[in-house]
Design a protein around this motif. Structure first.
Motif, PDB file in Angstrom:
ATOM      1  N   TYR A  84       0.839  -1.192   0.000  1.00 57.78           N
ATOM      2  CA  TYR A  84       0.000   0.000   0.000  1.00 57.78           C
ATOM      3  C   TYR A  84       0.874   1.241   0.000  1.00 57.78           C
ATOM      4  O   TYR A  84       2.045   1.206   0.369  1.00 57.78           O
ATOM      5  CB  TYR A  84      -0.949   0.016   1.212  1.00 57.78           C
ATOM      6  N   GLU A  85       0.266   2.330  -0.436  1.00 58.14           N
ATOM      7  CA  GLU A  85       0.911   3.636  -0.432  1.00 58.14           C
ATOM      8  C   GLU A  85      -0.162   4.657  -0.088  1.00 58.14           C
ATOM      9  O   GLU A  85      -1.283   4.570  -0.603  1.00 58.14           O
ATOM     10  CB  GLU A  85       1.479   3.906  -1.825  1.00 58.14           C
ATOM     11  N   ILE A  86       0.172   5.605   0.778  1.00 61.87           N
ATOM     12  CA  ILE A  86      -0.794   6.622   1.184  1.00 61.87           C
ATOM     13  C   ILE A  86      -0.272   7.989   0.775  1.00 61.87           C
ATOM     14  O   ILE A  86       0.875   8.328   1.057  1.00 61.87           O
ATOM     15  CB  ILE A  86      -1.046   6.571   2.703  1.00 61.87           C
ATOM     16  N   ASN A  87      -1.121   8.753   0.115  1.00 63.95           N
ATOM     17  CA  ASN A  87      -0.761  10.112  -0.285  1.00 63.95           C
ATOM     18  C   ASN A  87      -1.396  11.083   0.706  1.00 63.95           C
ATOM     19  O   ASN A  87      -2.586  11.391   0.608  1.00 63.95           O
ATOM     20  CB  ASN A  87      -1.238  10.408  -1.705  1.00 63.95           C
ATOM     21  N   PHE A  88      -0.593  11.561   1.666  1.00 65.36           N
ATOM     22  CA  PHE A  88      -1.062  12.503   2.683  1.00 65.36           C
ATOM     23  C   PHE A  88      -1.052  13.943   2.172  1.00 65.36           C
ATOM     24  O   PHE A  88      -1.503  14.844   2.854  1.00 65.36           O
ATOM     25  CB  PHE A  88      -0.177  12.431   3.932  1.00 65.36           C
ATOM     26  N   GLU A  89      -0.506  14.161   0.982  1.00 64.27           N
ATOM     27  CA  GLU A  89      -0.316  15.518   0.472  1.00 64.27           C
ATOM     28  C   GLU A  89      -1.602  16.174  -0.020  1.00 64.27           C
ATOM     29  O   GLU A  89      -1.627  17.375  -0.231  1.00 64.27           O
ATOM     30  CB  GLU A  89       0.721  15.509  -0.655  1.00 64.27           C
ATOM     31  N   ILE A  90      -2.643  15.394  -0.270  1.00 57.88           N
ATOM     32  CA  ILE A  90      -3.885  15.967  -0.780  1.00 57.88           C
ATOM     33  C   ILE A  90      -5.052  15.587   0.118  1.00 57.88           C
ATOM     34  O   ILE A  90      -4.946  14.695   0.946  1.00 57.88           O
ATOM     35  CB  ILE A  90      -4.167  15.517  -2.229  1.00 57.88           C
ATOM     36  N   THR A  91      -6.152  16.284  -0.066  1.00 56.02           N
ATOM     37  CA  THR A  91      -7.370  15.993   0.680  1.00 56.02           C
ATOM     38  C   THR A  91      -8.472  15.720  -0.318  1.00 56.02           C
ATOM     39  O   THR A  91      -8.658  16.522  -1.233  1.00 56.02           O
ATOM     40  CB  THR A  91      -7.759  17.184   1.577  1.00 56.02           C
ATOM     41  N   PRO A  92      -9.188  14.627  -0.198  1.00 58.64           N
ATOM     42  CA  PRO A  92      -9.017  13.597   0.818  1.00 58.64           C
ATOM     43  C   PRO A  92      -7.756  12.767   0.566  1.00 58.64           C
ATOM     44  O   PRO A  92      -7.250  12.715  -0.551  1.00 58.64           O
ATOM     45  CB  PRO A  92     -10.279  12.743   0.683  1.00 58.64           C
ATOM     46  N   ILE A  93      -7.282  12.147   1.610  1.00 55.56           N
ATOM     47  CA  ILE A  93      -6.065  11.344   1.561  1.00 55.56           C
ATOM     48  C   ILE A  93      -6.327  10.105   0.706  1.00 55.56           C
ATOM     49  O   ILE A  93      -7.347   9.444   0.862  1.00 55.56           O
ATOM     50  CB  ILE A  93      -5.639  10.949   2.985  1.00 55.56           C
ATOM     51  N   GLU A  94      -5.412   9.821  -0.215  1.00 53.13           N
ATOM     52  CA  GLU A  94      -5.586   8.695  -1.126  1.00 53.13           C
ATOM     53  C   GLU A  94      -4.844   7.461  -0.628  1.00 53.13           C
ATOM     54  O   GLU A  94      -3.717   7.552  -0.158  1.00 53.13           O
ATOM     55  CB  GLU A  94      -5.073   9.045  -2.523  1.00 53.13           C
ATOM     56  N   LEU A  95      -5.498   6.306  -0.763  1.00 54.46           N
ATOM     57  CA  LEU A  95      -4.901   5.011  -0.447  1.00 54.46           C
ATOM     58  C   LEU A  95      -4.763   4.233  -1.747  1.00 54.46           C
ATOM     59  O   LEU A  95      -5.744   4.022  -2.460  1.00 54.46           O
ATOM     60  CB  LEU A  95      -5.785   4.230   0.531  1.00 54.46           C
ATOM     61  N   TYR A  96      -3.542   3.852  -2.068  1.00 58.99           N
ATOM     62  CA  TYR A  96      -3.264   3.064  -3.269  1.00 58.99           C
ATOM     63  C   TYR A  96      -2.833   1.666  -2.858  1.00 58.99           C
ATOM     64  O   TYR A  96      -2.206   1.484  -1.817  1.00 58.99           O
ATOM     65  CB  TYR A  96      -2.125   3.691  -4.086  1.00 58.99           C
ATOM     66  N   VAL A  97      -3.145   0.680  -3.690  1.00 57.77           N
ATOM     67  CA  VAL A  97      -2.622  -0.669  -3.511  1.00 57.77           C
ATOM     68  C   VAL A  97      -1.737  -0.980  -4.705  1.00 57.77           C
ATOM     69  O   VAL A  97      -1.981  -0.507  -5.820  1.00 57.77           O
ATOM     70  CB  VAL A  97      -3.732  -1.725  -3.353  1.00 57.77           C
ATOM     71  N   ILE A  98      -0.688  -1.757  -4.441  1.00 58.07           N
ATOM     72  CA  ILE A  98       0.269  -2.120  -5.475  1.00 58.07           C
ATOM     73  C   ILE A  98       0.389  -3.639  -5.474  1.00 58.07           C
ATOM     74  O   ILE A  98       1.081  -4.208  -4.626  1.00 58.07           O
ATOM     75  CB  ILE A  98       1.643  -1.469  -5.224  1.00 58.07           C
ATOM     76  N   PRO A  99      -0.325  -4.304  -6.384  1.00 55.57           N
ATOM     77  CA  PRO A  99      -0.264  -5.767  -6.427  1.00 55.57           C
ATOM     78  C   PRO A  99       0.995  -6.257  -7.142  1.00 55.57           C
ATOM     79  O   PRO A  99       1.584  -5.538  -7.956  1.00 55.57           O
ATOM     80  CB  PRO A  99      -1.520  -6.146  -7.225  1.00 55.57           C
ATOM     81  N   SER A 100       1.383  -7.477  -6.812  1.00 56.44           N
ATOM     82  CA  SER A 100       2.495  -8.111  -7.529  1.00 56.44           C
ATOM     83  C   SER A 100       2.158  -9.578  -7.743  1.00 56.44           C
ATOM     84  O   SER A 100       1.427 -10.184  -6.966  1.00 56.44           O
ATOM     85  CB  SER A 100       3.808  -7.963  -6.754  1.00 56.44           C
ATOM     86  N   ILE A 101       2.700 -10.113  -8.817  1.00 57.81           N
ATOM     87  CA  ILE A 101       2.567 -11.537  -9.125  1.00 57.81           C
ATOM     88  C   ILE A 101       3.972 -12.033  -9.388  1.00 57.81           C
ATOM     89  O   ILE A 101       4.630 -11.584 -10.332  1.00 57.81           O
ATOM     90  CB  ILE A 101       1.654 -11.777 -10.343  1.00 57.81           C
ATOM     91  N   GLY A 102       4.448 -12.922  -8.526  1.00 53.86           N
ATOM     92  CA  GLY A 102       5.841 -13.353  -8.613  1.00 53.86           C
ATOM     93  C   GLY A 102       6.732 -12.151  -8.382  1.00 53.86           C
ATOM     94  O   GLY A 102       6.545 -11.385  -7.442  1.00 53.86           O
ATOM     95  N   GLU A 103       7.667 -11.912  -9.272  1.00 48.70           N
ATOM     96  CA  GLU A 103       8.564 -10.759  -9.164  1.00 48.70           C
ATOM     97  C   GLU A 103       8.035  -9.534  -9.904  1.00 48.70           C
ATOM     98  O   GLU A 103       8.606  -8.455  -9.818  1.00 48.70           O
ATOM     99  CB  GLU A 103       9.955 -11.126  -9.720  1.00 48.70           C
ATOM    100  N   GLU A 104       6.930  -9.696 -10.628  1.00 44.53           N
ATOM    101  CA  GLU A 104       6.375  -8.606 -11.428  1.00 44.53           C
ATOM    102  C   GLU A 104       5.460  -7.718 -10.578  1.00 44.53           C
ATOM    103  O   GLU A 104       4.446  -8.164 -10.057  1.00 44.53           O
ATOM    104  CB  GLU A 104       5.575  -9.170 -12.604  1.00 44.53           C
ATOM    105  N   VAL A 105       5.853  -6.457 -10.447  1.00 41.94           N
ATOM    106  CA  VAL A 105       5.050  -5.487  -9.696  1.00 41.94           C
ATOM    107  C   VAL A 105       4.149  -4.770 -10.687  1.00 41.94           C
ATOM    108  O   VAL A 105       4.608  -4.252 -11.698  1.00 41.94           O
ATOM    109  CB  VAL A 105       5.948  -4.475  -8.948  1.00 41.94           C
ATOM    110  N   LYS A 106       2.864  -4.780 -10.391  1.00 42.78           N
ATOM    111  CA  LYS A 106       1.875  -4.138 -11.260  1.00 42.78           C
ATOM    112  C   LYS A 106       1.788  -2.650 -10.927  1.00 42.78           C
ATOM    113  O   LYS A 106       2.334  -2.182  -9.938  1.00 42.78           O
ATOM    114  CB  LYS A 106       0.501  -4.795 -11.069  1.00 42.78           C
TER     115      LYS A 106
END
Length: 150
Positions: A84-106
């Motif tokens: 996960y990654e959270i962007n506190f710099e803006i309002t509303p605060i954004e929550l991102y997810v970063i999936p991966s499969i094996g070594e490949e990061v999406k």
């Protein structure tokens, strides 16, 4: 003399107001285990780790963000991950997810928006569409309530 005192008070109040806003957004501790309850009253667990892994339960099954085996589909039996990654710099605060499969990061995906109520309660508006409304006040919205588990 009155103007000088008024100006100093305004400067001091402005400092405290902006400092308070900044500290609310940047120092909130999301690390730990949370009980999530959705719009329909269904409960699940979410865990945010210090090294940015997100673990959660889906239909009663625990998905370990650092190390889980995908079941079914084209990636059946492959190792998956979820950060996960959270962007506190803006309002509303954004929550991102970063999936991966094996070594490949999406690519990171917008998962939703966060509204911190206090140290133990967060509202999460799940939204995969950045163009969707971001307000939390609408009736009938599908908002999850996260409560910190101690």
């Amino acid at each position: 003399m009155k103007n000088k005192i008024c100006n100093r008070i305004i400067v001091i109040l402005t400092f405290f107001i902006f400092n308070g806003i900044y500290s609310q957004n940047s120092s909130f501790d999301i690390i730990g285990n949370w009980m999530a309850e959705d719009y329909w009253g269904s409960k699940s667990m979410m865990a945010f780790s210090e090294d940015s892994y997100l673990s959660l339960t889906i239909d009663g099954e625990m998905v370990d963000g650092e190390n889980f085996i995908i079941k079914g589909g084209v990636n059946d039996k492959k190792k998956g991950g979820l950060k996960y990654e959270i962007n506190f710099e803006i309002t509303p605060i954004e929550l991102y997810v970063i999936p991966s499969i094996g070594e490949e990061v999406k690519d990171k995906i917008l998962f939703g928006y966060l509204k911190f109520i206090d140290d133990n309660n967060i509202l999460l508006k799940v939204s995969l569409d950045k163009n969707e409304k971001t307000e939390f006040e609408e009736e009938g919205e599908q908002i999850m309530t996260l409560r910190k588990i101690k």
